[in-house]
Design a protein around this motif. Structure first.
Motif, PDB file in Angstrom:
ATOM      1  N   MET A 197       0.771  -1.140  -0.243  1.00 16.45           N
ATOM      2  CA  MET A 197       0.073  -0.218  -0.038  1.00 16.45           C
ATOM      3  C   MET A 197       0.872   1.111  -0.101  1.00 16.45           C
ATOM      4  O   MET A 197       1.832   1.416   0.838  1.00 16.45           O
ATOM      5  CB  MET A 197      -1.008  -0.005   1.215  1.00 16.45           C
ATOM      6  CG  MET A 197      -1.945   1.017   1.276  1.00 16.45           C
ATOM      7  SD  MET A 197      -3.246   1.220   2.678  1.00 16.45           S
ATOM      8  CE  MET A 197      -3.663  -0.476   2.840  1.00 16.45           C
ATOM      9  N   ASP A 198       0.393   2.177  -0.794  1.00 15.50           N
ATOM     10  CA  ASP A 198       1.483   3.303  -1.182  1.00 15.50           C
ATOM     11  C   ASP A 198       1.142   4.280   0.245  1.00 15.50           C
ATOM     12  O   ASP A 198       0.156   4.146   0.759  1.00 15.50           O
ATOM     13  CB  ASP A 198       1.250   4.386  -2.285  1.00 15.50           C
ATOM     14  CG  ASP A 198       0.080   4.684  -2.483  1.00 15.50           C
ATOM     15  OD1 ASP A 198      -0.913   4.630  -1.738  1.00 15.50           O
ATOM     16  OD2 ASP A 198      -0.199   5.147  -3.718  1.00 15.50           O
ATOM     17  N   GLN A 199       1.870   5.281   0.308  1.00 16.97           N
ATOM     18  CA  GLN A 199       1.567   6.258   1.660  1.00 16.97           C
ATOM     19  C   GLN A 199       0.253   6.969   1.671  1.00 16.97           C
ATOM     20  O   GLN A 199      -0.323   7.031   2.480  1.00 16.97           O
ATOM     21  CB  GLN A 199       2.736   7.419   1.628  1.00 16.97           C
ATOM     22  CG  GLN A 199       3.945   6.759   2.212  1.00 16.97           C
ATOM     23  CD  GLN A 199       5.048   8.065   2.284  1.00 16.97           C
ATOM     24  OE1 GLN A 199       5.157   8.744   1.454  1.00 16.97           O
ATOM     25  NE2 GLN A 199       5.875   7.669   3.338  1.00 16.97           N
ATOM     26  N   ARG A 200      -0.351   7.359   0.280  1.00 22.36           N
ATOM     27  CA  ARG A 200      -1.519   8.098   0.075  1.00 22.36           C
ATOM     28  C   ARG A 200      -2.640   7.011   0.813  1.00 22.36           C
ATOM     29  O   ARG A 200      -3.491   7.625   1.556  1.00 22.36           O
ATOM     30  CB  ARG A 200      -1.645   8.665  -1.154  1.00 22.36           C
ATOM     31  CG  ARG A 200      -3.026   9.440  -0.872  1.00 22.36           C
ATOM     32  CD  ARG A 200      -3.238  10.146  -2.520  1.00 22.36           C
ATOM     33  NE  ARG A 200      -2.116  10.263  -3.087  1.00 22.36           N
ATOM     34  CZ  ARG A 200      -2.083  10.533  -4.504  1.00 22.36           C
ATOM     35  NH1 ARG A 200      -2.895  10.446  -5.353  1.00 22.36           N
ATOM     36  NH2 ARG A 200      -0.706  11.077  -5.060  1.00 22.36           N
ATOM     37  N   GLU A 213      -2.478   4.659   2.651  1.00 24.23           N
ATOM     38  CA  GLU A 213      -2.222   4.156   4.030  1.00 24.23           C
ATOM     39  C   GLU A 213      -2.852   5.515   4.892  1.00 24.23           C
ATOM     40  O   GLU A 213      -3.390   5.157   5.691  1.00 24.23           O
ATOM     41  CB  GLU A 213      -0.730   4.214   4.234  1.00 24.23           C
ATOM     42  CG  GLU A 213      -0.205   3.339   5.620  1.00 24.23           C
ATOM     43  CD  GLU A 213       1.129   3.153   5.742  1.00 24.23           C
ATOM     44  OE1 GLU A 213       1.981   3.544   6.519  1.00 24.23           O
ATOM     45  OE2 GLU A 213       1.568   2.231   4.952  1.00 24.23           O
ATOM     46  N   ARG A 214      -2.386   6.683   4.425  1.00 28.70           N
ATOM     47  CA  ARG A 214      -3.249   7.599   5.236  1.00 28.70           C
ATOM     48  C   ARG A 214      -4.685   7.873   4.967  1.00 28.70           C
ATOM     49  O   ARG A 214      -5.168   8.267   6.057  1.00 28.70           O
ATOM     50  CB  ARG A 214      -2.477   8.976   4.523  1.00 28.70           C
ATOM     51  CG  ARG A 214      -2.088  10.112   5.744  1.00 28.70           C
ATOM     52  CD  ARG A 214      -1.398  11.415   5.149  1.00 28.70           C
ATOM     53  NE  ARG A 214      -2.056  12.048   3.956  1.00 28.70           N
ATOM     54  CZ  ARG A 214      -1.357  12.162   2.846  1.00 28.70           C
ATOM     55  NH1 ARG A 214      -0.160  12.029   2.771  1.00 28.70           N
ATOM     56  NH2 ARG A 214      -1.993  12.722   1.682  1.00 28.70           N
ATOM     57  N   TYR A 215      -5.247   7.387   3.735  1.00 23.30           N
ATOM     58  CA  TYR A 215      -6.840   7.422   3.730  1.00 23.30           C
ATOM     59  C   TYR A 215      -7.307   6.360   4.729  1.00 23.30           C
ATOM     60  O   TYR A 215      -8.283   6.305   5.305  1.00 23.30           O
ATOM     61  CB  TYR A 215      -6.900   6.953   2.202  1.00 23.30           C
ATOM     62  CG  TYR A 215      -7.095   8.159   1.366  1.00 23.30           C
ATOM     63  CD1 TYR A 215      -7.053   9.498   1.482  1.00 23.30           C
ATOM     64  CD2 TYR A 215      -6.225   7.879  -0.082  1.00 23.30           C
ATOM     65  CE1 TYR A 215      -6.896  10.501   0.723  1.00 23.30           C
ATOM     66  CE2 TYR A 215      -6.329   9.018  -0.959  1.00 23.30           C
ATOM     67  CZ  TYR A 215      -6.428  10.155  -0.563  1.00 23.30           C
ATOM     68  OH  TYR A 215      -6.293  11.342  -1.399  1.00 23.30           O
ATOM     69  N   ALA A 216      -6.335   5.256   4.630  1.00 24.15           N
ATOM     70  CA  ALA A 216      -7.232   4.009   5.486  1.00 24.15           C
ATOM     71  C   ALA A 216      -6.998   4.561   6.972  1.00 24.15           C
ATOM     72  O   ALA A 216      -7.927   4.133   7.604  1.00 24.15           O
ATOM     73  CB  ALA A 216      -6.189   2.726   5.476  1.00 24.15           C
ATOM     74  N   GLU A 217      -5.965   5.145   7.392  1.00 31.14           N
ATOM     75  CA  GLU A 217      -5.662   5.606   8.831  1.00 31.14           C
ATOM     76  C   GLU A 217      -6.931   6.716   9.312  1.00 31.14           C
ATOM     77  O   GLU A 217      -7.395   6.524  10.110  1.00 31.14           O
ATOM     78  CB  GLU A 217      -4.444   6.239   8.965  1.00 31.14           C
ATOM     79  CG  GLU A 217      -3.681   6.482  10.246  1.00 31.14           C
ATOM     80  CD  GLU A 217      -2.488   7.247   9.935  1.00 31.14           C
ATOM     81  OE1 GLU A 217      -2.305   8.258  10.407  1.00 31.14           O
ATOM     82  OE2 GLU A 217      -1.549   6.330   9.902  1.00 31.14           O
ATOM     83  N   THR A 218      -6.866   7.360   8.214  1.00 32.50           N
ATOM     84  CA  THR A 218      -8.104   8.546   8.499  1.00 32.50           C
ATOM     85  C   THR A 218      -9.548   8.124   8.345  1.00 32.50           C
ATOM     86  O   THR A 218     -10.390   8.254   9.363  1.00 32.50           O
ATOM     87  CB  THR A 218      -8.185   9.787   7.492  1.00 32.50           C
ATOM     88  OG1 THR A 218      -6.921  10.289   7.365  1.00 32.50           O
ATOM     89  CG2 THR A 218      -9.262  10.808   7.587  1.00 32.50           C
ATOM     90  N   ALA A 219      -9.729   6.895   7.749  1.00 32.84           N
ATOM     91  CA  ALA A 219     -11.113   6.369   7.775  1.00 32.84           C
ATOM     92  C   ALA A 219     -11.333   5.704   8.986  1.00 32.84           C
ATOM     93  O   ALA A 219     -12.394   5.733   9.635  1.00 32.84           O
ATOM     94  CB  ALA A 219     -11.299   5.157   6.612  1.00 32.84           C
ATOM     95  N   GLU A 220     -10.264   5.248   9.669  1.00 35.28           N
ATOM     96  CA  GLU A 220     -10.391   4.374  10.822  1.00 35.28           C
ATOM     97  C   GLU A 220     -10.950   5.226  11.882  1.00 35.28           C
ATOM     98  O   GLU A 220     -11.678   5.151  12.777  1.00 35.28           O
ATOM     99  CB  GLU A 220      -9.093   3.550  11.270  1.00 35.28           C
ATOM    100  CG  GLU A 220      -9.052   2.337  10.496  1.00 35.28           C
ATOM    101  CD  GLU A 220     -10.119   1.275  10.744  1.00 35.28           C
ATOM    102  OE1 GLU A 220     -10.638   1.116  11.939  1.00 35.28           O
ATOM    103  OE2 GLU A 220     -10.453   0.749   9.680  1.00 35.28           O
ATOM    104  N   ILE A 221     -10.124   6.543  11.834  1.00 32.90           N
ATOM    105  CA  ILE A 221     -10.310   7.499  12.846  1.00 32.90           C
ATOM    106  C   ILE A 221     -11.900   8.050  12.811  1.00 32.90           C
ATOM    107  O   ILE A 221     -12.530   8.248  13.802  1.00 32.90           O
ATOM    108  CB  ILE A 221      -9.345   8.695  12.681  1.00 32.90           C
ATOM    109  CG1 ILE A 221      -8.018   8.316  13.322  1.00 32.90           C
ATOM    110  CG2 ILE A 221      -9.841   9.940  13.670  1.00 32.90           C
ATOM    111  CD1 ILE A 221      -7.021   9.562  13.072  1.00 32.90           C
ATOM    112  N   LEU A 222     -12.230   8.219  11.661  1.00 38.41           N
ATOM    113  CA  LEU A 222     -13.581   8.690  11.355  1.00 38.41           C
ATOM    114  C   LEU A 222     -14.558   7.578  11.911  1.00 38.41           C
ATOM    115  O   LEU A 222     -15.812   7.983  12.424  1.00 38.41           O
ATOM    116  CB  LEU A 222     -13.926   9.077   9.851  1.00 38.41           C
ATOM    117  CG  LEU A 222     -13.184  10.263   9.341  1.00 38.41           C
ATOM    118  CD1 LEU A 222     -13.238  10.229   7.841  1.00 38.41           C
ATOM    119  CD2 LEU A 222     -13.751  11.445  10.045  1.00 38.41           C
ATOM    120  N   LYS A 223     -14.293   6.335  11.635  1.00 38.21           N
ATOM    121  CA  LYS A 223     -15.188   5.273  12.106  1.00 38.21           C
ATOM    122  C   LYS A 223     -15.515   5.220  13.812  1.00 38.21           C
ATOM    123  O   LYS A 223     -16.421   5.352  14.109  1.00 38.21           O
ATOM    124  CB  LYS A 223     -14.691   3.763  11.689  1.00 38.21           C
ATOM    125  CG  LYS A 223     -15.034   3.434  10.482  1.00 38.21           C
ATOM    126  CD  LYS A 223     -14.658   1.946  10.074  1.00 38.21           C
ATOM    127  CE  LYS A 223     -13.689   1.816   8.958  1.00 38.21           C
ATOM    128  NZ  LYS A 223     -13.261   0.589   8.861  1.00 38.21           N
TER     129      LYS A 223
END
Length: 92
Positions: free
Chosen positions: A1-4, A6-16
């Motif tokens: 997974m590229d950095q972008r 990974e950042r989207y996945a991290e942000t999605a987890e926070i939002l969840k």
């Protein structure tokens, strides 16, 4: 997974994790008041201690809050600057 991605996945987890009215209230209260203990949050939310504690555990597991022990009390605070920015954008 590229950095972008990974950042989207991290942000999605926070939002969840934030996607619950009680957790939004807890996080917003911590931003406004700084450190708080469960007893204070319980009285503000009008929710049982067990409910507040369950929500805090989810926020803690997601790296959004951290606890600092002082005697028998644990004082919680926000640890994630991204969450503070997000909350300010949502509730200004």
């Amino acid at each position: 997974m590229d950095q972008r991605a990974e950042r989207y996945a991290e942000t999605a987890e926070i939002l969840k994790v934030l996607a619950h009215p009680v957790r939004l209230c807890i996080v917003n209260g911590l931003i406004e008041n700084g450190e708080c203990n469960v007893t204070y949050m319980q009285s503000c939310l009008g929710a049982p201690q067990s409910t507040v504690s369950q929500h805090l555990q989810k926020l803690k597991a997601a790296g959004i809050v951290e606890g600092r022990r002082s005697g028998l009390e644990i004082y919680y605070s926000i640890t994630n600057e991204k969450v503070i920015s997000l909350m300010k954008a949502l509730f200004q």
